[in-house]
Scaffold this motif. Structure first.
Motif, mmCIF file in Angstrom:
data_model
loop_
_atom_site.group_PDB
_atom_site.id
_atom_site.type_symbol
_atom_site.label_atom_id
_atom_site.label_comp_id
_atom_site.label_asym_id
_atom_site.label_seq_id
_atom_site.Cartn_x
_atom_site.Cartn_y
_atom_site.Cartn_z
ATOM 1 N N ALA A 186 -7.127 -8.206 -4.538
ATOM 2 C CA ALA A 186 -7.542 -6.968 -3.870
ATOM 3 C C ALA A 186 -8.697 -6.313 -4.622
ATOM 4 O O ALA A 186 -9.650 -5.821 -4.012
ATOM 5 C CB ALA A 186 -6.366 -6.006 -3.751
ATOM 6 N N ARG A 220 -11.955 -8.181 -4.042
ATOM 7 C CA ARG A 220 -12.549 -7.836 -2.739
ATOM 8 C C ARG A 220 -13.250 -6.477 -2.817
ATOM 9 O O ARG A 220 -14.334 -6.287 -2.289
ATOM 10 C CB ARG A 220 -11.475 -7.842 -1.668
ATOM 11 N N THR A 221 -12.612 -5.522 -3.470
ATOM 12 C CA THR A 221 -13.221 -4.199 -3.622
ATOM 13 C C THR A 221 -14.529 -4.303 -4.402
ATOM 14 O O THR A 221 -15.529 -3.683 -4.033
ATOM 15 C CB THR A 221 -12.254 -3.230 -4.330
ATOM 16 N N GLU A 231 -6.567 -3.216 1.127
ATOM 17 C CA GLU A 231 -6.698 -4.657 0.890
ATOM 18 C C GLU A 231 -5.404 -5.221 0.310
ATOM 19 O O GLU A 231 -4.965 -6.300 0.694
ATOM 20 C CB GLU A 231 -7.884 -4.930 -0.046
ATOM 21 N N ARG A 237 -3.288 -8.025 2.260
ATOM 22 C CA ARG A 237 -3.003 -9.315 1.616
ATOM 23 C C ARG A 237 -1.503 -9.553 1.503
ATOM 24 O O ARG A 237 -1.028 -10.665 1.724
ATOM 25 C CB ARG A 237 -3.653 -9.394 0.239
#
Length: 158
Positions: free
Chosen positions: A52, A55-56, A75, A79
């Motif tokens: 997560a 992704r951020t 996220e 997930r």
């Protein structure tokens, strides 16, 4: 040109590091609650949080005023929801007796304080369904440990 890009990348890295320093503990705790692992032994929660956060970080420049904590929490929830079948095993965590969906709703609503409507939108469920799941999960947690099955239970009842 390259110097400006290098400066921008360093600034981005510093901003992200500051965000992680402030938010990682709470996000890890939420992730640990989701995976129902013990707090001191939570490799799945750590992998979930790492993905997560990655992704951020990848989207960092596109956040444009959006709350990075909220984005990472979204996220993390997405997930977890996509891979919830991985988390059916019980690991000794405080929420282990709940289903993955119940854990997700309970963590978002009660631990993270996400509004019912936002939780519903995030999970793609009607608000009434989120309310029902949260109520059921809360009741399950308040009911205490499940009674043992088999002969021990029969012996306890006259």
């Amino acid at each position: 040109m390259r110097e400006r890009q290098a400066i921008r990348q360093r600034r981005r890295a510093r901003e992200f590091e500051a965000f992680v320093a402030g938010a990682a503990g709470r996000l890890l705790h939420a992730s640990t609650l989701l995976t129902a692992e013990p707090a001191d032994d939570n490799p799945r929660a750590r992998r979930l949080l790492t993905a997560a956060l990655a992704r951020t970080y990848a989207d960092w420049d596109r956040l444009r005023g959006e709350d990075p904590y909220d984005r990472t929490r979204q996220e993390l929830a997405a997930r977890f929801a996509r891979g919830a079948w991985h988390y059916r095993q019980h690991g000794g965590g405080v929420l282990e007796r709940l289903t993955p969906q119940e854990r997700l709703v309970l963590v978002l609503r009660l631990y993270e304080g996400v509004a019912e409507e936002q939780t519903a939108a995030l999970l793609g469920l009607p608000a009434e369904r989120v309310r029902a799941i949260c109520t059921r999960a809360t009741a399950a947690m308040r009911s205490g440990p499940r009674a043992p099955a088999g002969p021990a239970r029969e012996a306890a009842t006259p």
